[in-house]
Design a protein around this motif. Structure first.
Motif, PDB file in Angstrom:
ATOM      1  N   ALA A   1       0.843  -1.192   0.000  1.00 35.78           N
ATOM      2  CA  ALA A   1       0.000   0.000   0.000  1.00 35.78           C
ATOM      3  C   ALA A   1       0.880   1.245   0.000  1.00 35.78           C
ATOM      4  CB  ALA A   1      -0.909   0.010   1.216  1.00 35.78           C
ATOM      5  N   ASP A   2       0.738   2.035  -1.063  1.00 33.96           N
ATOM      6  CA  ASP A   2       1.479   3.296  -1.183  1.00 33.96           C
ATOM      7  C   ASP A   2       0.752   4.161  -2.196  1.00 33.96           C
ATOM      8  OD1 ASP A   2       3.520   5.328  -1.824  1.00 33.96           O
ATOM      9  OD2 ASP A   2       4.887   4.013  -0.744  1.00 33.96           O
ATOM     10  N   ASP A   3       0.663   5.445  -1.948  1.00 30.22           N
ATOM     11  CA  ASP A   3      -0.039   6.330  -2.870  1.00 30.22           C
ATOM     12  C   ASP A   3       0.847   6.809  -4.017  1.00 30.22           C
ATOM     13  OD1 ASP A   3       1.271   7.816  -0.736  1.00 30.22           O
ATOM     14  OD2 ASP A   3       0.414   9.614  -1.625  1.00 30.22           O
ATOM     15  N   ASN A   4       2.130   6.501  -3.977  1.00 34.62           N
ATOM     16  CA  ASN A   4       3.058   6.941  -5.019  1.00 34.62           C
ATOM     17  C   ASN A   4       3.293   5.803  -6.019  1.00 34.62           C
ATOM     18  OD1 ASN A   4       5.610   7.330  -6.419  1.00 34.62           O
ATOM     19  ND2 ASN A   4       5.958   9.044  -5.028  1.00 34.62           N
TER      20      ASN A   4
ATOM     21  N   THR B   1      -3.529   1.719  -3.260  1.00 34.31           N
ATOM     22  CA  THR B   1      -3.059   3.100  -3.159  1.00 34.31           C
ATOM     23  C   THR B   1      -3.490   3.870  -1.916  1.00 34.31           C
ATOM     24  OG1 THR B   1      -4.935   3.795  -4.497  1.00 34.31           O
ATOM     25  CG2 THR B   1      -2.860   3.357  -5.663  1.00 34.31           C
ATOM     26  N   ASP B   2      -4.226   3.248  -1.003  1.00 38.57           N
ATOM     27  CA  ASP B   2      -4.582   3.958   0.227  1.00 38.57           C
ATOM     28  C   ASP B   2      -5.015   2.975   1.311  1.00 38.57           C
ATOM     29  OD1 ASP B   2      -7.433   3.435   0.039  1.00 38.57           O
ATOM     30  OD2 ASP B   2      -7.615   5.111  -1.335  1.00 38.57           O
TER      31      ASP B   2
ATOM     32  N   THR C   1      -6.454  -0.926   1.292  1.00 32.36           N
ATOM     33  CA  THR C   1      -5.684  -1.914   2.048  1.00 32.36           C
ATOM     34  C   THR C   1      -6.624  -2.810   2.849  1.00 32.36           C
ATOM     35  OG1 THR C   1      -3.801  -0.407   2.241  1.00 32.36           O
ATOM     36  CG2 THR C   1      -3.920  -2.218   3.833  1.00 32.36           C
ATOM     37  N   LEU C   2      -7.528  -2.190   3.593  1.00 32.71           N
ATOM     38  CA  LEU C   2      -8.459  -2.957   4.420  1.00 32.71           C
ATOM     39  C   LEU C   2      -9.409  -3.788   3.573  1.00 32.71           C
ATOM     40  CD1 LEU C   2      -9.186  -0.302   7.172  1.00 32.71           C
ATOM     41  CD2 LEU C   2      -7.715  -2.334   7.341  1.00 32.71           C
TER      42      LEU C   2
ATOM     43  N   LEU D   1       3.077  -1.345   4.305  1.00 35.87           N
ATOM     44  CA  LEU D   1       2.094  -0.286   4.468  1.00 35.87           C
ATOM     45  C   LEU D   1       2.783   1.067   4.635  1.00 35.87           C
ATOM     46  CD1 LEU D   1      -0.933   0.361   4.844  1.00 35.87           C
ATOM     47  CD2 LEU D   1      -0.659  -0.234   7.260  1.00 35.87           C
ATOM     48  N   ASP D   2       2.578   1.936   3.644  1.00 36.01           N
ATOM     49  CA  ASP D   2       3.124   3.288   3.709  1.00 36.01           C
ATOM     50  C   ASP D   2       2.456   4.046   4.847  1.00 36.01           C
ATOM     51  OD1 ASP D   2       4.517   5.620   2.975  1.00 36.01           O
ATOM     52  OD2 ASP D   2       2.953   6.226   1.573  1.00 36.01           O
ATOM     53  N   VAL D   3       3.224   4.812   5.578  1.00 37.04           N
ATOM     54  CA  VAL D   3       2.692   5.559   6.703  1.00 37.04           C
ATOM     55  C   VAL D   3       1.824   6.721   6.225  1.00 37.04           C
ATOM     56  CG1 VAL D   3       3.321   7.038   8.653  1.00 37.04           C
ATOM     57  CG2 VAL D   3       4.574   4.919   8.253  1.00 37.04           C
TER      58      VAL D   3
END
Length: 130
Positions: free
Chosen positions: A16-19, A41-42, A46-47, A60-62
């Protein structure tokens, strides 16, 4: 005893990452290690993915728009209370000891700093996935 990351079984990894560049890099590194990745992407996605499928680990991107990684992690940990634990490795550009401590206290199993490095990622995967 040192763990050899290359001897690890193939994993299903939710990333999961928005970039988009970070997603592509993570996907390539995982593929090079023999793992498969599903990219979102968010935090909401993810969930949703975790509810629909089973993963061996989550990267998981913070910092993401909408629902960030910390909030998604908290909701995941609430959902899985008493159920199967899904290891989560938080990914962040902030690489200070207090950042690591904060993420682990929030329920993360591991932590890697950006930009992703294949050797560090492989070592953290081997450490958290047993």
């Amino acid at each position: 005893m040192t763990t050899n990351p290359s001897a690890m079984r193939s994993l299903r990894v939710l990333v999961a990452d928005d970039n988009p560049l970070n997603l592509r890099l993570a996907a390539r590194l995982l593929r090079d290690m023999g793992h498969s990745g599903v990219l979102v992407t968010d935090g909401h996605k993810t969930l949703e993915a975790l509810q629909a499928q089973r993963f061996d680990v989550v990267l998981l991107d913070v910092t993401m728009p909408g629902m960030d990684g910390i909030e998604a992690l908290a909701l995941l940990r609430q959902r899985e209370a008493g159920l199967r634990h899904t290891p989560v490795i938080m990914v962040t550009a902030y690489d200070m000891p207090e950042d690591r401590r904060r993420l682990l206290e929030a329920g993360a199993d591991g932590y890697v700093a950006k930009p992703l490095d294949g050797q560090r990622l492989a070592a953290e995967l081997a450490r958290v996935v047993k």
